[in-house]
Motif scaffolding. Structure first.
Motif, PDB file in Angstrom:
ATOM      1  N   GLN A  96       0.821  -1.170  -0.078  1.00  0.00           N
ATOM      2  CA  GLN A  96       0.051   0.002  -0.012  1.00  0.00           C
ATOM      3  C   GLN A  96       0.829   1.210   0.117  1.00  0.00           C
ATOM      4  O   GLN A  96       0.588   2.325  -0.427  1.00  0.00           O
ATOM      5  CB  GLN A  96      -0.987   0.176   1.229  1.00  0.00           C
ATOM      6  CG  GLN A  96      -1.881  -1.044   1.185  1.00  0.00           C
ATOM      7  CD  GLN A  96      -2.784  -1.064   0.196  1.00  0.00           C
ATOM      8  OE1 GLN A  96      -3.322   0.137  -0.328  1.00  0.00           O
ATOM      9  NE2 GLN A  96      -3.429  -1.939  -0.228  1.00  0.00           N
ATOM     10  N   SER A 303     -11.916   4.591  -0.173  1.00  0.00           N
ATOM     11  CA  SER A 303     -10.990   3.218   0.131  1.00  0.00           C
ATOM     12  C   SER A 303     -11.355   2.797   1.590  1.00  0.00           C
ATOM     13  O   SER A 303     -11.392   1.622   1.555  1.00  0.00           O
ATOM     14  CB  SER A 303      -9.673   3.798  -0.259  1.00  0.00           C
ATOM     15  OG  SER A 303      -8.623   2.691   0.077  1.00  0.00           O
ATOM     16  N   PHE A 307     -12.379  -1.095   2.011  1.00  0.00           N
ATOM     17  CA  PHE A 307     -11.634  -2.190   2.795  1.00  0.00           C
ATOM     18  C   PHE A 307     -12.153  -2.418   4.073  1.00  0.00           C
ATOM     19  O   PHE A 307     -11.573  -3.455   4.690  1.00  0.00           O
ATOM     20  CB  PHE A 307     -10.136  -1.546   2.855  1.00  0.00           C
ATOM     21  CG  PHE A 307      -9.322  -1.474   1.616  1.00  0.00           C
ATOM     22  CD1 PHE A 307      -8.754  -2.816   0.789  1.00  0.00           C
ATOM     23  CD2 PHE A 307      -9.253  -0.296   0.832  1.00  0.00           C
ATOM     24  CE1 PHE A 307      -8.368  -2.891  -0.306  1.00  0.00           C
ATOM     25  CE2 PHE A 307      -8.451  -0.602  -0.571  1.00  0.00           C
ATOM     26  CZ  PHE A 307      -8.117  -1.706  -0.887  1.00  0.00           C
ATOM     27  N   SER A 422      -6.890   3.188   2.942  1.00  0.00           N
ATOM     28  CA  SER A 422      -6.833   1.993   3.137  1.00  0.00           C
ATOM     29  C   SER A 422      -5.874   1.576   4.515  1.00  0.00           C
ATOM     30  O   SER A 422      -5.931   0.452   5.288  1.00  0.00           O
ATOM     31  CB  SER A 422      -6.323   1.158   2.193  1.00  0.00           C
ATOM     32  OG  SER A 422      -4.898   1.820   1.643  1.00  0.00           O
TER      33      SER A 422
END
Length: 475
Positions: A96, A303, A307, A422
């Motif tokens: 990430q 996001s 997630f 995330s």
């Protein structure tokens, strides 16, 4: 700006664009596999501590891992248990972090150096780094590879999407947003099938990367974006590419030079200045500045919500491989929903509806008794679909809002904020009080829906090429 001159020249979406979409979708598979395979590479493992013959006991100097599901994983190979579990989390987060850097780096170079070079570089590096990760002997080298894989993924996700959008006409963009997701869903569905037969993490990395070394031939197959070429003053190259595409699509070519000149006239661009695009350009002018800030927040909230919900779906009891298949299957209807919504509804209405669906379903989820497992699963899936369709649409919406000269830069900046979202999601999931976690995710989704209200409507509009065109456009 009501007419799209590029669409007039090469058509809304002909045989040539179909071919390019196919190439992009195929080239994306290693990226999609890497985004989904963490559950097989770095799983939570069962083990017996041979020091005292107690299951999952800590501290444990001599673990014997359960290999009935996964024979070899990063977790078992480097003993990422007990006081080393934070290293497993680090291995997951390195990608990430890499995606964040890749989005910024490749987004910037895509606007300066062109779409094609960045597409080719990111796709090739992606495959190379995955192959290297499968043979590294040390954990720290794996962390480096995870970061570099993320950098390449960040570049390919943005540059491939932008190239596809810029090669099609404005009337086909609603379909394109759904079609580009086909590779994600196919990879998500096929991954557990592959992993079922390939239960060693190193072999899994090789199987999902080595065949895609063929993307090297894309150098001769993928064109540069003619829209970008026009914005940087490379008129002859743009005419040549548009002529080639028009011939492939059985369209007339005698008016292409006049069309390019018309676009140049509309743009009124100093090509020398356009080659010096920086992230500062996202904040120079009033409208672009506001759109940049709002879009970045929406990406982060989107996001974070996706997630976060996906964490709960991933906690389903039962067979690991079947659970991943179920998670993928529940997203499949999202493609149809996205296409119908973008065709029938205005952009703002469709994306706000998606965020609201996710937020409301999560609120309902809080009040469902825990023993009603079918109902809780149903509303969790509805929330996941809402978050997923929001994610798909936010790519299209953002690419339509920002002009060609800074489009990749803007999406790279927004993608950076998506990585922040995330990052935070797992911490919210692990707060320990389920209703608090769910309420946070619901509130974030509602906030994203509200922010969308302040963005311009872009449905059926021609992609703006210059900052001036966007600044002069009405809401």
């Amino acid at each position: 700006m009501d007419e799209d001159p590029i669409e007039t020249a090469i058509g809304r979406f002909g045989k040539y664009q179909t071919w390019i979409l196919f190439l992009i979708s195929v080239g994306w598979f290693p990226c999609e596999y890497q985004l989904n395979n963490v559950v097989f590479l770095i799983p939570s493992v069962e083990y017996k501590c041979l020091d005292n013959n107690v299951t999952n006991y800590c501290p444990c100097n001599n673990p014997e891992y359960d290999t009935s599901t996964i024979v070899s994983s990063v977790t078992s190979e480097w003993d990422l248990i007990c006081n080393r579990t934070h290293l497993a989390s680090l291995a997951q987060s390195m990608m990430q972090i890499g995606i964040l850097f890749g989005s910024l780096l490749f987004g910037y170079f895509s606007d300066r150096s062109g779409r094609k070079s960045v597409v080719l570089t990111s796709l090739i590096l992606e495959v190379v780094f995955i192959i290297i990760s499968a043979v590294v002997p040390y954990f720290w080298l794996l962390l480096v590879c995870q970061f570099l894989i993320g950098v390449a993924i960040g570049g390919s996700m943005l540059s491939c999407y932008i190239l596809a959008v810029e090669l099609c006409g404005k009337s086909f963009r609603p379909y394109l947003s759904g079609l580009l997701e086909v590779s994600f869903l196919i990879s998500y569905i096929t991954l557990p099938i592959i992993a079922y037969f390939v239960r060693d993490w190193r072999q899994l990395q090789l199987v999902t990367s080595v065949p895609w070394i063929i993307v090297i031939v894309y150098y001769w197959l993928i064109p540069e974006s003619p829209r970008w070429l026009i914005t940087v003053g490379r008129k002859k190259e743009a005419i040549d590419i548009l002529t080639h595409i028009a011939k492939k699509n059985n369209r007339p070519t005698d008016n292409i030079e006049a069309i390019v000149e018309k676009v140049e006239l509309l743009n009124k661009i100093d090509s020398k200045n356009q080659q010096k695009v920086t992230y500062i350009d996202l904040f120079r002018t009033p409208k672009i500045r506001v759109y940049t800030i709002i879009t970045a927040l929406i990406w982060m909230f989107c996001s974070h919500t996706f997630f976060g919900i996906n964490q709960y779906i991933g906690r389903l009891q039962g067979n690991l491989y079947l659970n991943v298949l179920l998670s993928a299957a529940c997203l499949t209807p999202g493609l149809i929903i996205v296409i119908i919504a973008t065709l029938r509804l205005r952009r703002k209405v469709s994306i706000i509806s998606s965020f609201t669906t996710a937020a409301v379903s999560l609120l309902v989820f809080i009040f469902i008794p825990s023993d009603m497992r079918a109902a809780t699963l149903a509303f969790a899936i509805i929330g996941l679909i809402g978050a997923y369709t929001s994610f798909v649409q936010v790519y299209l919406y953002s690419s339509e809002i920002f002009p060609t000269v800074i489009r990749n830069t803007a999406l790279g900046f927004s993608s950076m904020f998506a990585r922040f979202g995330s990052f935070i999601a797992p911490f919210v999931v692990n707060i320990g009080i389920e209703w608090v976690s769910i309420l946070i995710f619901s509130s974030v989704a509602f906030s994203a829906a509200i922010l969308c209200y302040f963005l311009p409507e872009t449905k059926a509009t021609t992609l703006p090429n210059t900052i001036k065109q966007r600044e002069q456009a009405e809401m």
